[in-house]
Enzyme design. Structure first.
Site, PDB file in Angstrom:
ATOM      1  N   THR A  94       0.869  -1.176   0.000  1.00 27.98           N
ATOM      2  CA  THR A  94       0.000   0.000   0.000  1.00 27.98           C
ATOM      3  C   THR A  94       0.906   1.226   0.000  1.00 27.98           C
ATOM      4  O   THR A  94       1.637   1.453   0.974  1.00 27.98           O
ATOM      5  CB  THR A  94      -0.886   0.041   1.267  1.00 27.98           C
ATOM      6  OG1 THR A  94      -1.657  -1.157   1.311  1.00 27.98           O
ATOM      7  CG2 THR A  94      -1.822   1.242   1.230  1.00 27.98           C
ATOM      8  N   LYS A 169      -7.808   1.768  -3.242  1.00 32.15           N
ATOM      9  CA  LYS A 169      -7.496   1.305  -1.876  1.00 32.15           C
ATOM     10  C   LYS A 169      -7.627   2.450  -0.861  1.00 32.15           C
ATOM     11  O   LYS A 169      -8.263   2.302   0.185  1.00 32.15           O
ATOM     12  CB  LYS A 169      -6.068   0.727  -1.877  1.00 32.15           C
ATOM     13  CG  LYS A 169      -5.419   0.555  -0.535  1.00 32.15           C
ATOM     14  CD  LYS A 169      -5.684  -0.785   0.085  1.00 32.15           C
ATOM     15  CE  LYS A 169      -5.104  -0.846   1.492  1.00 32.15           C
ATOM     16  NZ  LYS A 169      -5.416  -2.043   2.193  1.00 32.15           N
ATOM     17  N   LYS A 244      -1.766   5.073   8.576  1.00 35.88           N
ATOM     18  CA  LYS A 244      -0.941   5.144   7.361  1.00 35.88           C
ATOM     19  C   LYS A 244      -1.821   5.418   6.141  1.00 35.88           C
ATOM     20  O   LYS A 244      -1.543   6.302   5.334  1.00 35.88           O
ATOM     21  CB  LYS A 244      -0.181   3.820   7.178  1.00 35.88           C
ATOM     22  CG  LYS A 244       0.557   3.718   5.854  1.00 35.88           C
ATOM     23  CD  LYS A 244       1.109   2.323   5.562  1.00 35.88           C
ATOM     24  CE  LYS A 244       1.612   2.276   4.120  1.00 35.88           C
ATOM     25  NZ  LYS A 244       2.131   0.980   3.711  1.00 35.88           N
TER      26      LYS A 244
HETATM   27  P1  NAD Z   1       5.966  -6.037   7.150  1.00 36.29           P
HETATM   28  O1  NAD Z   1       6.752  -4.905   7.734  1.00 36.29           O
HETATM   29  O2  NAD Z   1       5.617  -7.191   8.012  1.00 36.29           O
HETATM   30  O3  NAD Z   1       6.731  -6.620   5.846  1.00 36.29           O
HETATM   31  C1  NAD Z   1       7.500  -5.843   4.967  1.00 36.29           C
HETATM   32  C2  NAD Z   1       8.742  -6.645   4.634  1.00 36.29           C
HETATM   33  O4  NAD Z   1       9.499  -5.950   3.633  1.00 36.29           O
HETATM   34  C3  NAD Z   1       9.679  -6.835   5.839  1.00 36.29           C
HETATM   35  O5  NAD Z   1       9.903  -8.218   6.031  1.00 36.29           O
HETATM   36  C4  NAD Z   1      10.958  -6.092   5.432  1.00 36.29           C
HETATM   37  O6  NAD Z   1      12.149  -6.696   5.918  1.00 36.29           O
HETATM   38  C5  NAD Z   1      10.866  -6.171   3.915  1.00 36.29           C
HETATM   39  N1  NAD Z   1      11.667  -5.165   3.217  1.00 36.29           N
HETATM   40  C6  NAD Z   1      11.693  -3.825   3.418  1.00 36.29           C
HETATM   41  N2  NAD Z   1      12.530  -3.242   2.539  1.00 36.29           N
HETATM   42  C7  NAD Z   1      13.037  -4.243   1.759  1.00 36.29           C
HETATM   43  C8  NAD Z   1      13.961  -4.276   0.686  1.00 36.29           C
HETATM   44  N3  NAD Z   1      14.544  -3.164   0.229  1.00 36.29           N
HETATM   45  N4  NAD Z   1      14.247  -5.467   0.118  1.00 36.29           N
HETATM   46  C9  NAD Z   1      13.659  -6.610   0.578  1.00 36.29           C
HETATM   47  N5  NAD Z   1      12.779  -6.642   1.614  1.00 36.29           N
HETATM   48  C10 NAD Z   1      12.481  -5.473   2.193  1.00 36.29           C
HETATM   49  O7  NAD Z   1       4.652  -5.364   6.538  1.00 36.29           O
HETATM   50  P2  NAD Z   1       3.281  -6.102   6.100  1.00 36.29           P
HETATM   51  O8  NAD Z   1       2.309  -6.037   7.222  1.00 36.29           O
HETATM   52  O9  NAD Z   1       3.627  -7.408   5.453  1.00 36.29           O
HETATM   53  O10 NAD Z   1       2.742  -5.057   5.010  1.00 36.29           O
HETATM   54  C11 NAD Z   1       3.287  -4.994   3.708  1.00 36.29           C
HETATM   55  C12 NAD Z   1       2.463  -4.017   2.890  1.00 36.29           C
HETATM   56  O11 NAD Z   1       1.104  -4.470   2.848  1.00 36.29           O
HETATM   57  C13 NAD Z   1       2.414  -2.598   3.472  1.00 36.29           C
HETATM   58  O12 NAD Z   1       2.482  -1.672   2.427  1.00 36.29           O
HETATM   59  C14 NAD Z   1       1.089  -2.550   4.205  1.00 36.29           C
HETATM   60  O13 NAD Z   1       0.554  -1.238   4.305  1.00 36.29           O
HETATM   61  C15 NAD Z   1       0.234  -3.444   3.308  1.00 36.29           C
HETATM   62  N6  NAD Z   1      -0.918  -4.067   3.988  1.00 36.29           N
HETATM   63  C16 NAD Z   1      -0.746  -4.662   5.207  1.00 36.29           C
HETATM   64  C17 NAD Z   1      -1.852  -5.252   5.827  1.00 36.29           C
HETATM   65  C18 NAD Z   1      -1.716  -5.925   7.174  1.00 36.29           C
HETATM   66  O14 NAD Z   1      -2.763  -6.230   7.794  1.00 36.29           O
HETATM   67  N7  NAD Z   1      -0.523  -6.189   7.675  1.00 36.29           N
HETATM   68  C19 NAD Z   1      -3.113  -5.224   5.200  1.00 36.29           C
HETATM   69  C20 NAD Z   1      -3.221  -4.640   3.938  1.00 36.29           C
HETATM   70  C21 NAD Z   1      -2.116  -4.066   3.342  1.00 36.29           C
END
Ligand code: NAD
Length: 297
Positions: A94, A169, A244
């Site tokens: 997102t 979204k 966010k």
């Molecule tokens: P998270 O922080 O658990 O996962 C993100 C991952 O990206 C981490 O493991 C981090 O190490 C990795 N990362 C960051 N920079 C990187 C890079 N340069 N190279 C490789 N890996 C890298 O976050 P999440 O909860 O999995 O959310 C991910 C996305 O999904 C976000 O944009 C969030 O807004 C969206 N989202 C999350 C949810 C939820 O309920 N968690 C729901 C809908 C949307």
């Protein structure tokens, strides 16, 4: 079957990649966090040494990263050069609409297909393979992405051109944040008036006050047993993530000249809720703040 490169194996990315493996895809994954990479390996993902490493053999690349700056750093950090010509890049993070459009441009310049495809459904939906994908990009990119997204979700919607998925979204989540605050205010008022939670629910859920925040995600315990309010507001969808998304909506409103006064108020209230210490709770826990008693239950 197509080979997939998956970058960003956190809370969402890990179960999504695992569902691709279950569906029979060969998935090569990368994450900066060694523990997340190892856990993905335990679920059948082949682990790579770098982002470039996992895109080399891929037909489709999925990124699931925290924010727009991360998507641009990864998409602009050498993976276009490492991938085969015509590879499809899907960003399911997102992120802000401006960064999503800039990411499409990076792919376009390198002769790649691209799609912004953020999700709703949270970690539960990612694990169950029932996410909704909101997609922006060309019809060709969407058609190529569809079978891959169907392995991770149950509703795949083509919303329009580059950035349209992110736009859908943040508009949806702005409605959600505003409607949750409205429902919480109504319960807080009912409590002051001596009206029971169940009585308000029974009337409003079958009247003009009906909405998803009330009938599927009721912010007080009791009327909707599956709602996070029944498990001490464990998310679900955290207040931090709601903040966010509301900030992204405000950024987009400022950039496009849209007037969103209730969206702005909702962003302020969720900012207060996070500062108050409940950023990690479900976003329906904002009822604690709105009760105005300085107590959390
Ligand atoms: P998270 O922080 O658990 O996962 C993100 C991952 O990206 C981490 O493991 C981090 O190490 C990795 N990362 C960051 N920079 C990187 C890079 N340069 N190279 C490789 N890996 C890298 O976050 P999440 O909860 O999995 O959310 C991910 C996305 O999904 C976000 O944009 C969030 O807004 C969206 N989202 C999350 C949810 C939820 O309920 N968690 C729901 C809908 C949307």
């Amino acid at each position: 079957m197509a080979s997939i490169g998956f970058i960003g194996l956190g809370l969402m990315g890990q179960p999504m990649a695992a569902n691709l493996v279950k569906a029979g895809y060969r998935v090569a994954g990368f994450d900066l966090a060694a523990a997340n990479l190892k856990n993905a390996g335990d679920k059948g993902v082949t682990t790579g040494a770098s982002a470039a490493d996992v895109v080399r053999a891929a037909d489709v690349v999925v990124t699931m990263l925290p924010a727009g700056k991360d998507t641009l750093a990864v998409w602009g950090g050498g993976i276009m050069e490492a991938a085969k010509p015509g590879t499809l890049f899907i960003d399911s993070s997102t992120i802000d609409v401006g960064s999503a459009r800039a990411a499409h441009e990076l792919a376009d310049k390198s002769g790649m297909l691209s799609l912004d495809a953020p999700v709703s459904g949270g970690v539960g939906g990612a694990e169950a393979g029932t996410l909704t994908f909101m997609c922006g990009g060309t019809a060709a990119a969407f058609e190529k992405a569809k079978p891959v997204l169907e392995a991770m979700g149950k509703r795949i919607v083509h919303c329009g051109d580059a950035g349209a998925g992110q736009s859908a979204k943040i508009c949806n989540n702005m409605i959600l944040g505003i409607s949750m605050i409205g429902v919480c205010e109504a319960f807080a008022l009912a409590e002051k008036l001596g009206l029971s939670h169940q009585a308000l629910f029974d009337v409003a859920s079958t009247s003009s006050g009906q909405c998803w925040s009330l009938t599927s995600y009721c912010p007080v315990p009791g009327p909707v047993p599956a709602a996070p309010s029944n498990r001490d507001y464990k998310p679900g969808f955290s207040s931090a993530l709601m903040l966010k998304d509301l900030k992204l909506a405000q950024e987009a409103a400022a950039a496009s000249g849209a007037s969103t006064p209730l969206g702005a108020a909702a962003a302020q209230l969720y900012g207060m809720h996070n500062a108050w210490g409940e950023g990690g709770a479900d976003f329906s826990a904002i009822i604690h703040l709105l009760r105005g008693k300085g107590v959390k239950s």
